[in-house]
Design a protein around this motif. Structure first.
Motif, PDB file in Angstrom:
ATOM      1  N   LEU A 156      32.701  37.576  45.891  1.00  0.00           N
ATOM      2  CA  LEU A 156      31.654  38.476  45.393  1.00  0.00           C
ATOM      3  C   LEU A 156      32.073  39.935  45.550  1.00  0.00           C
ATOM      4  O   LEU A 156      31.852  40.757  44.655  1.00  0.00           O
ATOM      5  N   GLN A 157      32.672  40.251  46.689  1.00  0.00           N
ATOM      6  CA  GLN A 157      33.103  41.629  46.928  1.00  0.00           C
ATOM      7  C   GLN A 157      34.168  42.047  45.917  1.00  0.00           C
ATOM      8  O   GLN A 157      34.114  43.149  45.369  1.00  0.00           O
ATOM      9  N   GLN A 158      35.128  41.165  45.645  1.00  0.00           N
ATOM     10  CA  GLN A 158      36.176  41.498  44.681  1.00  0.00           C
ATOM     11  C   GLN A 158      35.629  41.589  43.267  1.00  0.00           C
ATOM     12  O   GLN A 158      36.129  42.359  42.452  1.00  0.00           O
ATOM     13  N   SER A 159      34.579  40.837  42.986  1.00  0.00           N
ATOM     14  CA  SER A 159      34.030  40.835  41.624  1.00  0.00           C
ATOM     15  C   SER A 159      33.384  42.168  41.266  1.00  0.00           C
ATOM     16  O   SER A 159      33.224  42.475  40.079  1.00  0.00           O
ATOM     17  N   GLN A 160      33.020  42.977  42.235  1.00  0.00           N
ATOM     18  CA  GLN A 160      32.353  44.250  41.957  1.00  0.00           C
ATOM     19  C   GLN A 160      33.284  45.261  41.296  1.00  0.00           C
ATOM     20  O   GLN A 160      32.822  46.133  40.580  1.00  0.00           O
ATOM     21  N   ASP A 161      34.566  45.158  41.540  1.00  0.00           N
ATOM     22  CA  ASP A 161      35.535  46.082  40.946  1.00  0.00           C
ATOM     23  C   ASP A 161      36.387  45.415  39.877  1.00  0.00           C
ATOM     24  O   ASP A 161      37.420  45.955  39.485  1.00  0.00           O
ATOM     25  N   ALA A 162      35.976  44.250  39.417  1.00  0.00           N
ATOM     26  CA  ALA A 162      36.772  43.511  38.439  1.00  0.00           C
ATOM     27  C   ALA A 162      36.602  44.116  37.043  1.00  0.00           C
ATOM     28  O   ALA A 162      35.527  44.611  36.684  1.00  0.00           O
ATOM     29  N   HIS A 163      37.672  44.086  36.280  1.00  0.00           N
ATOM     30  CA  HIS A 163      37.675  44.564  34.902  1.00  0.00           C
ATOM     31  C   HIS A 163      38.175  43.438  34.009  1.00  0.00           C
ATOM     32  O   HIS A 163      39.023  42.644  34.427  1.00  0.00           O
ATOM     33  N   PRO A 164      37.662  43.344  32.790  1.00  0.00           N
ATOM     34  CA  PRO A 164      38.123  42.270  31.896  1.00  0.00           C
ATOM     35  C   PRO A 164      39.644  42.251  31.736  1.00  0.00           C
ATOM     36  O   PRO A 164      40.234  41.189  31.594  1.00  0.00           O
ATOM     37  N   ALA A 165      40.274  43.398  31.811  1.00  0.00           N
ATOM     38  CA  ALA A 165      41.726  43.443  31.664  1.00  0.00           C
ATOM     39  C   ALA A 165      42.438  42.743  32.820  1.00  0.00           C
ATOM     40  O   ALA A 165      43.589  42.319  32.681  1.00  0.00           O
ATOM     41  N   ASP A 166      41.744  42.563  33.953  1.00  0.00           N
ATOM     42  CA  ASP A 166      42.337  41.883  35.104  1.00  0.00           C
ATOM     43  C   ASP A 166      42.372  40.366  34.931  1.00  0.00           C
ATOM     44  O   ASP A 166      43.074  39.674  35.668  1.00  0.00           O
ATOM     45  N   LEU A 167      41.630  39.854  33.958  1.00  0.00           N
ATOM     46  CA  LEU A 167      41.536  38.408  33.762  1.00  0.00           C
ATOM     47  C   LEU A 167      42.740  37.871  32.997  1.00  0.00           C
ATOM     48  O   LEU A 167      43.334  38.576  32.170  1.00  0.00           O
ATOM     49  N   PRO A 168      43.068  36.603  33.206  1.00  0.00           N
ATOM     50  CA  PRO A 168      44.080  35.969  32.362  1.00  0.00           C
ATOM     51  C   PRO A 168      43.605  35.947  30.905  1.00  0.00           C
ATOM     52  O   PRO A 168      42.396  35.973  30.631  1.00  0.00           O
ATOM     53  N   GLU A 169      44.539  35.878  29.995  1.00  0.00           N
ATOM     54  CA  GLU A 169      44.242  35.942  28.556  1.00  0.00           C
ATOM     55  C   GLU A 169      43.207  34.891  28.141  1.00  0.00           C
ATOM     56  O   GLU A 169      42.267  35.201  27.397  1.00  0.00           O
ATOM     57  N   ALA A 170      43.341  33.660  28.608  1.00  0.00           N
ATOM     58  CA  ALA A 170      42.405  32.587  28.233  1.00  0.00           C
ATOM     59  C   ALA A 170      40.987  32.921  28.692  1.00  0.00           C
ATOM     60  O   ALA A 170      40.016  32.703  27.955  1.00  0.00           O
TER      61      ALA A 170
END
Length: 179
Positions: A156-170
């Motif tokens: 949850l803590q890491q999800s607060q600073d997550a950006h779509p660009a950080d996700l794998p392509e799929a």
């Protein structure tokens, strides 16, 4: 005559209807803790529990912190978090759960820098012993589940600073398709 027979029958049946009469469990013959007991070879009235007996109020043994965070561990942590933590902390960890919305003091958001930097052992201790207005969950959340909750809190803590660009392509494609 008939009434006299009925009364006599009731008089005889009264002790049976009253249960045990004057005898009760407080005055029955029994062995107390340190009494000598001739029934057993060691003459002790205190007996050892049967092997394998587990006390009802015994705390579970502390589980070691998991070395690897798996998807199953995170899922277990999410489940336990939603059951025990989200009423106050909210499902996102923002500190605005349903109990808080009804007037209970709000806990801090879980993504505060001091909580993000806190050691996992500190979070484990807070769940186990409570902190501030949060009471102990030692008797509600098993030791291994506390570690699972901590793993989920870290997610949850890491999800607060997550950006779509950080996700794998799929995953980015799935996110775009959901919009």
């Amino acid at each position: 005559m008939r009434a006299a027979l009925i009364l006599a029958g009731l008089a005889l049946a009264a002790p049976l209807l009253a249960g045990c009469g004057k005898a009760n469990m407080a005055s029955q013959a029994k062995a107390k803790q340190w009494d000598e007991n001739q029934f057993f070879a060691d003459h002790s009235s205190m007996r050892q529990p049967v092997p394998g007996t587990v006390a009802r109020d015994a705390p579970d043994a502390p589980a070691p912190q998991p070395a690897v965070i798996t998807a199953a561990l995170l899922e277990r942590g999410r489940t336990q978090f939603n059951i025990f933590c989200s009423p106050c902390h909210g499902q996102s960890g923002d500190g605005r759960g349903m109990i808080v919305q009804r007037g209970f003091p709000a806990p801090p958001p879980l993504w505060l820098p001091r909580l993000e930097q806190a050691r996992a052992s500190y979070l484990y201790d807070v769940i186990t012993n409570g902190h501030g207005v949060m009471y102990s969950y030692a008797d509600r959340v098993k030791s291994a589940d506390r570690w699972a909750v901590i793993a989920y809190v870290r997610a949850l803590q890491q999800s607060q600073d997550a950006h779509p660009a950080d996700l794998p392509e799929a995953d980015r494609r799935l996110l775009e398709a959901a919009k």
